[in-house]
Design an enzyme around this catalytic site. Structure first.
Site, mmCIF file in Angstrom:
data_model
loop_
_atom_site.group_PDB
_atom_site.id
_atom_site.type_symbol
_atom_site.label_atom_id
_atom_site.label_comp_id
_atom_site.label_asym_id
_atom_site.label_seq_id
_atom_site.Cartn_x
_atom_site.Cartn_y
_atom_site.Cartn_z
ATOM 1 N N HIS A 68 0.824 -1.211 0.000
ATOM 2 C CA HIS A 68 0.000 0.000 0.000
ATOM 3 C C HIS A 68 0.860 1.263 0.000
ATOM 4 O O HIS A 68 0.411 2.302 -0.483
ATOM 5 C CB HIS A 68 -0.940 -0.003 1.204
ATOM 6 C CG HIS A 68 -2.130 -0.885 1.021
ATOM 7 N ND1 HIS A 68 -3.410 -0.503 1.351
ATOM 8 C CD2 HIS A 68 -2.238 -2.155 0.529
ATOM 9 C CE1 HIS A 68 -4.256 -1.486 1.085
ATOM 10 N NE2 HIS A 68 -3.562 -2.504 0.590
ATOM 11 N N ASP A 69 2.059 1.178 0.525
ATOM 12 C CA ASP A 69 2.962 2.321 0.476
ATOM 13 C C ASP A 69 3.572 2.460 -0.915
ATOM 14 O O ASP A 69 3.456 3.506 -1.561
ATOM 15 C CB ASP A 69 4.080 2.173 1.508
ATOM 16 C CG ASP A 69 5.035 3.356 1.497
ATOM 17 O OD1 ASP A 69 4.548 4.509 1.486
ATOM 18 O OD2 ASP A 69 6.257 3.145 1.490
ATOM 19 N N GLY A 74 5.307 5.459 -4.670
ATOM 20 C CA GLY A 74 6.613 4.827 -4.572
ATOM 21 C C GLY A 74 6.879 4.479 -3.120
ATOM 22 O O GLY A 74 6.140 4.867 -2.208
ATOM 23 N N ASP A 76 8.070 5.353 -0.237
ATOM 24 C CA ASP A 76 8.564 6.565 0.428
ATOM 25 C C ASP A 76 8.008 6.747 1.831
ATOM 26 O O ASP A 76 8.157 7.808 2.435
ATOM 27 C CB ASP A 76 8.227 7.797 -0.417
ATOM 28 C CG ASP A 76 6.732 8.067 -0.524
ATOM 29 O OD1 ASP A 76 5.931 7.186 -0.121
ATOM 30 O OD2 ASP A 76 6.360 9.144 -1.019
ATOM 31 N N THR A 190 -1.052 -15.662 0.526
ATOM 32 C CA THR A 190 -0.835 -16.931 1.211
ATOM 33 C C THR A 190 -0.865 -16.752 2.729
ATOM 34 O O THR A 190 -0.940 -17.729 3.476
ATOM 35 C CB THR A 190 0.516 -17.549 0.789
ATOM 36 O OG1 THR A 190 0.626 -18.864 1.324
ATOM 37 C CG2 THR A 190 1.693 -16.725 1.281
ATOM 38 N N SER A 246 -1.290 -23.877 6.758
ATOM 39 C CA SER A 246 -0.347 -23.025 6.035
ATOM 40 C C SER A 246 -0.715 -21.552 6.084
ATOM 41 O O SER A 246 -0.070 -20.728 5.452
ATOM 42 C CB SER A 246 -0.270 -23.483 4.565
ATOM 43 O OG SER A 246 0.597 -22.679 3.820
#
Length: 323
Positions: A68-69, A74, A76, A190, A246
């Site tokens: 999400h960043d 970019g 940052d 996963t 898992s």
């Protein structure tokens, strides 16, 4: 060159020095010898091992935090900035967590060598270490990023869980990713959870037809309905990897599940159906080197950089005050 031209050039050089762009030359081992004899990456790894032992779910939290960043402005760390209209207030970021982990690492490294280690690099290093702790293998990360100084909710435009494969591929392509990169990165599902509100339509009223999504295993539909009642206001969590053994491990189980029609999010199940992604997902379901492939994709994600002025923040939650 004229005197005026030389003056303009000199002024430009000064300004470029004062306003360093977030686009930096990244390299593995950037912090070596930057903090005396202290190994910055080892410090981060030690903190992460302690946090992971208490809460293994931080792996999914940090994977989501980095994505999400990086996918917005970019890598940052603009998602970390507090503010009434900052990125973290955007709808897709309401349930993002892990901020406290980054704060904890930042506090330690700032005490060791103030003003050196960026919050953006901490996100990338911490996520790498969390993946390794979750048996996902360890990969080398490039560092040397600067922290962004702009964080606006209006800039947040992330691929949604109900997108088609073509739509998601187009969104990833805008960031320089191939369809193969996208399929590998979605393997981050996963680990982690979604919530009932995001899959209600698949369980009860897919495409407004009053029936569940036909691509979902009817047995899974029956198992999930008690957890996600149709008209309930309780928004329970649901594991993205339906292999219970898992669900906290970074492996290729996710791909095996979607070929059993046990994908939870619509985009996840579509990977096993759409002709653009089916063969790629099948290859990953049978892969013995998923960890290496996922590591390479995460490194590529980490290369996304903005071109606005940057800095090394003293606090990850706020831009530095002008001197």
């Amino acid at each position: 060159m004229s005197r005026g031209g030389r003056l303009a050039l000199a002024l430009g050089l000064v300004l470029s020095t004062l306003a360093a762009p977030c686009f930096a030359a990244l390299q593995v081992g950037y912090y070596k010898n930057k903090c005396g004899l202290v190994d910055v990456e080892s410090v981060v790894s030690t903190i992460m091992a302690s946090r992971f032992a208490k809460d293994p779910s931080i792996v999914a939290a940090l994977l989501r935090l980095q994505f999400h960043d990086c996918f917005v402005m970019g890598c940052d760390a603009s998602i970390l900035i507090d503010g009434t209209s900052a990125e973290k207030t955007a709808g897709p970021n309401f349930s993002v967590r892990g901020y406290d982990i980054i704060d904890a690492v930042k506090a330690v490294v700032e005490a060791i060598c103030p003003g050196v280690v960026s919050c953006a690099d901490i996100i990338v290093m911490a996520t790498r270490d969390a993946i390794a702790l979750a048996k996902g293998g360890k990969y080398s990360v490039q560092t040397g990023r600067l922290d962004g100084k702009v964080s606006l909710a209006q800039n947040v435009n992330l691929p949604g869980s109900s997108m088609t494969v073509s739509q998601a591929a187009a969104a990833f392509a805008q960031k320089g990713f191939t369809i193969s990169d996208m399929v590998v990165l979605l393997g981050g599902h996963t680990v982690g959870v979604t919530h009932c509100s995001f899959i209600q339509d698949r369980l009860y009223n897919f495409n407004g037809l009053g029936k569940p999504d036909p691509t979902m295993d009817p047995k899974l539909v029956a198992a999930l309905r008690p957890r996600c009642p149709q008209f309930s206001t309780v928004n329970n969590p649901v594991n993205l990897d339906q292999n219970a053994s898992s669900a906290l491990i970074v492996d290729n189980s996710f791909y095996k599940q979607i070929f059993l029609r046990r994908g939870i999010l619509q985009i996840d199940q579509e990977l096993a159906v759409d002709k653009l992604s089916k063969s790629l997902a099948m290859t990953l379901a049978n892969a013995t080197d998923f960890s290496a492939q996922f590591g390479r994709a995460m490194v590529k994600l980490g290369t996304l950089q903005g071109r606005l002025p940057g800095e090394v923040r003293k606090s990850c939650r706020a831009v530095n005050k002008p001197r």
